[in-house]
Scaffold this motif. Structure first.
Motif, PDB file in Angstrom:
ATOM      1  N   MET A 269       0.864  -1.190   0.000  1.00 37.87           N
ATOM      2  CA  MET A 269       0.000   0.000   0.000  1.00 37.87           C
ATOM      3  C   MET A 269       0.895   1.233   0.000  1.00 37.87           C
ATOM      4  O   MET A 269       1.235   1.782   1.046  1.00 37.87           O
ATOM      5  N   ALA A 271      -0.034   3.937  -1.752  1.00 37.59           N
ATOM      6  CA  ALA A 271      -0.901   5.083  -2.044  1.00 37.59           C
ATOM      7  C   ALA A 271      -1.088   5.956  -0.811  1.00 37.59           C
ATOM      8  O   ALA A 271      -1.028   5.478   0.322  1.00 37.59           O
ATOM      9  N   VAL A 273      -3.790   7.546   0.928  1.00 32.64           N
ATOM     10  CA  VAL A 273      -5.255   7.446   0.951  1.00 32.64           C
ATOM     11  C   VAL A 273      -5.814   8.557   1.831  1.00 32.64           C
ATOM     12  O   VAL A 273      -5.308   8.780   2.940  1.00 32.64           O
ATOM     13  N   ALA A 274      -6.850   9.246   1.333  1.00 35.84           N
ATOM     14  CA  ALA A 274      -7.487  10.285   2.147  1.00 35.84           C
ATOM     15  C   ALA A 274      -8.049   9.646   3.408  1.00 35.84           C
ATOM     16  O   ALA A 274      -8.612   8.548   3.362  1.00 35.84           O
ATOM     17  N   ASP A 275      -7.866  10.320   4.548  1.00 41.73           N
ATOM     18  CA  ASP A 275      -8.431   9.790   5.788  1.00 41.73           C
ATOM     19  C   ASP A 275      -9.861  10.288   6.002  1.00 41.73           C
ATOM     20  O   ASP A 275     -10.612   9.712   6.769  1.00 41.73           O
ATOM     21  N   PRO A 301     -12.559   4.352   5.091  1.00 43.39           N
ATOM     22  CA  PRO A 301     -12.067   3.098   5.676  1.00 43.39           C
ATOM     23  C   PRO A 301     -10.539   3.065   5.631  1.00 43.39           C
ATOM     24  O   PRO A 301      -9.947   3.615   4.703  1.00 43.39           O
ATOM     25  N   ILE A 303      -7.850   1.112   4.519  1.00 46.03           N
ATOM     26  CA  ILE A 303      -7.744  -0.043   3.608  1.00 46.03           C
ATOM     27  C   ILE A 303      -6.711  -1.032   4.134  1.00 46.03           C
ATOM     28  O   ILE A 303      -6.934  -2.241   4.210  1.00 46.03           O
ATOM     29  N   LEU A 304      -5.560  -0.479   4.519  1.00 43.31           N
ATOM     30  CA  LEU A 304      -4.444  -1.327   4.937  1.00 43.31           C
ATOM     31  C   LEU A 304      -4.778  -2.108   6.199  1.00 43.31           C
ATOM     32  O   LEU A 304      -4.448  -3.298   6.309  1.00 43.31           O
ATOM     33  N   GLY A 319       3.250  -1.607   4.223  1.00 47.29           N
ATOM     34  CA  GLY A 319       2.587  -0.310   4.297  1.00 47.29           C
ATOM     35  C   GLY A 319       3.603   0.810   4.309  1.00 47.29           C
ATOM     36  O   GLY A 319       4.807   0.570   4.480  1.00 47.29           O
ATOM     37  N   ALA A 321       4.445   4.821   5.908  1.00 46.91           N
ATOM     38  CA  ALA A 321       4.088   5.749   6.976  1.00 46.91           C
ATOM     39  C   ALA A 321       4.658   7.104   6.581  1.00 46.91           C
ATOM     40  O   ALA A 321       5.879   7.260   6.498  1.00 46.91           O
ATOM     41  N   ALA A 322       3.778   8.019   6.279  1.00 40.83           N
ATOM     42  CA  ALA A 322       4.212   9.381   5.933  1.00 40.83           C
ATOM     43  C   ALA A 322       4.093  10.205   7.193  1.00 40.83           C
ATOM     44  O   ALA A 322       2.998  10.378   7.726  1.00 40.83           O
ATOM     45  N   GLU A 323       5.222  10.682   7.691  1.00 44.38           N
ATOM     46  CA  GLU A 323       5.209  11.375   8.982  1.00 44.38           C
ATOM     47  C   GLU A 323       5.912  12.728   8.867  1.00 44.38           C
ATOM     48  O   GLU A 323       6.789  12.919   8.021  1.00 44.38           O
ATOM     49  N   LYS A 338      -1.586  -2.378  12.232  1.00 41.79           N
ATOM     50  CA  LYS A 338      -2.143  -2.829  10.947  1.00 41.79           C
ATOM     51  C   LYS A 338      -1.638  -4.232  10.563  1.00 41.79           C
ATOM     52  O   LYS A 338      -1.881  -4.692   9.457  1.00 41.79           O
TER      53      LYS A 338
HETATM   54  N1  CTP Z   1      -3.804   3.826   4.462  1.00 38.66           N
HETATM   55  C1  CTP Z   1      -4.913   3.112   4.043  1.00 38.66           C
HETATM   56  N2  CTP Z   1      -6.161   3.645   4.175  1.00 38.66           N
HETATM   57  C2  CTP Z   1      -6.343   4.847   4.734  1.00 38.66           C
HETATM   58  C3  CTP Z   1      -5.219   5.583   5.184  1.00 38.66           C
HETATM   59  C4  CTP Z   1      -3.955   5.044   5.038  1.00 38.66           C
HETATM   60  O1  CTP Z   1      -4.763   2.008   3.533  1.00 38.66           O
HETATM   61  N3  CTP Z   1      -7.555   5.337   4.849  1.00 38.66           N
HETATM   62  C5  CTP Z   1      -2.475   3.219   4.330  1.00 38.66           C
HETATM   63  C6  CTP Z   1      -1.502   3.977   3.454  1.00 38.66           C
HETATM   64  O2  CTP Z   1      -1.547   3.517   2.120  1.00 38.66           O
HETATM   65  C7  CTP Z   1      -0.162   3.665   4.094  1.00 38.66           C
HETATM   66  C8  CTP Z   1      -0.499   3.442   5.550  1.00 38.66           C
HETATM   67  O3  CTP Z   1      -1.912   3.196   5.601  1.00 38.66           O
HETATM   68  O4  CTP Z   1       0.395   2.476   3.584  1.00 38.66           O
HETATM   69  C9  CTP Z   1      -0.192   4.591   6.466  1.00 38.66           C
HETATM   70  O5  CTP Z   1      -0.731   5.764   5.930  1.00 38.66           O
HETATM   71  P1  CTP Z   1      -0.456   7.159   6.634  1.00 38.66           P
HETATM   72  O6  CTP Z   1      -1.174   8.242   5.886  1.00 38.66           O
HETATM   73  O7  CTP Z   1       1.007   7.322   6.897  1.00 38.66           O
HETATM   74  O8  CTP Z   1      -1.092   6.981   8.065  1.00 38.66           O
HETATM   75  P2  CTP Z   1      -2.552   6.816   8.602  1.00 38.66           P
HETATM   76  O9  CTP Z   1      -2.800   5.362   8.866  1.00 38.66           O
HETATM   77  O10 CTP Z   1      -3.542   7.519   7.728  1.00 38.66           O
HETATM   78  O11 CTP Z   1      -2.432   7.533  10.017  1.00 38.66           O
HETATM   79  P3  CTP Z   1      -2.109   9.093  10.355  1.00 38.66           P
HETATM   80  O12 CTP Z   1      -2.957   9.899   9.433  1.00 38.66           O
HETATM   81  O13 CTP Z   1      -2.493   9.209  11.775  1.00 38.66           O
HETATM   82  O14 CTP Z   1      -0.642   9.301  10.157  1.00 38.66           O
END
Ligand code: CTP
Length: 399
Positions: A269, A271, A273-275, A301, A303-304, A319, A321-323, A338
């Motif tokens: 994963m 991508a 993904v919008a939270d 949702p 996804i991961l 997966g 982690a963008a930090e 996850k």
């Molecule tokens: N991801 C996902 N579905 C989401 C959000 C994230 O599958 N709705 C996956 C991303 O593709 C990535 C991983 O989860 O591989 C982590 O994404 P990231 O944006 O770093 O973190 P989040 O899980 O969204 O947590 P936060 O926003 O608190 O950093």
């Protein structure tokens, strides 16, 4: 995969010599060490500096005045894992068939036991001339790999057979010649790009992800023999040997990834993904005259997390982690919550890292193992490190 492979790239004097630069870049991207050799004829069409810059070492042209060795052709020939001649002119093809050694490249061709790939490029009349056809047939019979030219536009505006094969095809043939990669027979699905969540008929909530890192991972996995599906929100050129499924929203990506994960051995994963997404996207366009809209958001949702919960035994789940702060702590939390086998963590606030750049710097995290740092490198190099780690996980080896 061409990692660690030493490829002598012979470039001869045809108009297609300029394409050797792209070929060299692709071979280097695939992990090869490219040793460029140009004939005198090639120098009419291509500058040495250009090819040197995109190969792994400076161009060699001379049999006689080599500062490091008196016998450059035997060194080149003996050390090569593969020799590719692209473009190959009628003259060099004839010389190779006859065993004539007049310059550094033709000497090298005779001084090797490595496999040789010839990629002819010339006008249709020349390509179809009986002498060229016969030379090609003899070389083929000797086990030389001939990459047939394509049909298309030739120099001077003529159209016909004789155009140098696409560099991508030449790289694919090189991979075949050098044997199966370490992901041969493995099914890999990679998500790439940022999702777009509609606000109304024309507006979306998007993010800065370019999709380049996901595409680089897909390309690396395919180059190493995997059968690769890319679930993508962006329209980058699809890497050779990958199948692309286009999606836009988190919901579409979830549907595609969940369906595909069932029969894929490795799931990545990459991508962004919008939270959050607008609760009720307007069907038409929101009009300015109606005032500033209030947009209510709801969670998408994860996804991961869903893929982690449904993970099959033996499946490898990766997966990202963008930090922007507390990289290791946050990435470790994602690894655990996850149920991942590998997290590729990046500090997206650092210069040259993450979204929209061609480079990246990441930390690879596996459960119970020390973090592995990959310093600022091309996204393809980062992809290579990620896939190396996936191969290690599949083999059960520690980092
Ligand atoms: N991801 C996902 N579905 C989401 C959000 C994230 O599958 N709705 C996956 C991303 O593709 C990535 C991983 O989860 O591989 C982590 O994404 P990231 O944006 O770093 O973190 P989040 O899980 O969204 O947590 P936060 O926003 O608190 O950093």
């Amino acid at each position: 995969m061409l990692t660690g492979k030493r490829i002598v790239l012979g470039v001869t004097g045809g108009i297609a010599a300029y394409k050797a630069v792209e070929l060299s870049r692709r071979l280097v991207d695939a992990g090869a060490h490219v040793v460029p050799v140009m004939t005198a004829g090639a120098e009419h069409f291509l500058g040495r500096t250009t090819l040197s810059a995109l190969a792994s070492e400076p161009v060699q042209t001379d049999l006689w005045h080599n500062p490091t060795t008196a016998i450059p052709h035997t060194k080149l020939g003996q050390e090569a894992d593969l020799i590719i001649v692209a473009p190959a002119t009628a003259r060099v093809i004839a010389a190779y068939r006859m065993g004539l050694s007049t310059d550094l490249l033709t000497n090298t061709l005779l001084a090797t036991r490595a496999p040789v790939m010839i990629c002819p490029a010339m006008h249709t009349e020349m390509w179809e001339h009986p002498s060229v056809a016969e030379n090609i047939a003899v070389l083929r019979a000797r086990g030389v790999h001939v990459v047939d030219p394509d049909s298309g536009r030739l120099a001077g505006g003529d159209v016909g057979a004789g155009r140098l094969a696409d560099p991508e095809r030449i790289v694919a043939e090189a991979l075949t010649v050098l044997g199966p990669g370490d992901l041969a027979g493995v099914r890999v699905v990679v998500s790439a790009g940022g999702t777009r969540e509609p606000i109304d008929a024309v507006r979306v909530i998007a993010n800065r992800s370019s999709g380049k890192q996901g595409y680089a991972i897909a390309a690396e996995a395919a180059a190493r023999g995997a059968s690769v599906t890319l679930v993508s929100t962006v329209e980058l050129p699809s890497p050779h040997g990958t199948h692309v499924v286009a999606v836009e929203t988190a919901a579409e990506m979830q549907e595609a990834m969940t369906a595909l994960a069932g029969d894929h051995d490795v799931v990545v994963m990459a991508a962004a993904v919008a939270d959050f997404r607008p609760t009720d996207a307007a069907g038409g366009k929101l009009k300015k005259r109606d005032g500033v809209p209030e947009i209510t958001l709801e969670a998408t949702p994860d996804i991961l997390a869903g893929l982690g919960a449904a993970k099959r035994p033996g499946q490898v789940l990766v997966g990202f982690a963008a930090e922007t702060a507390d990289l290791l702590a946050n990435a470790t939390a994602k690894l655990e919550s996850k149920h991942l086998d590998l997290v590729v963590a990046n500090d997206v606030g650092a210069p040259g890292v993450g979204f929209a750049h061609d480079t990246n710097a990441v930390t690879l995290l596996r459960p119970g193992a020390e973090p592995v740092e990959i310093d600022l490198a091309s996204k393809r190099d980062v992809a290579r490190a990620v896939i190396n780690s996936v191969v290690d996980i599949r083999r059960g080896t520690s980092p």
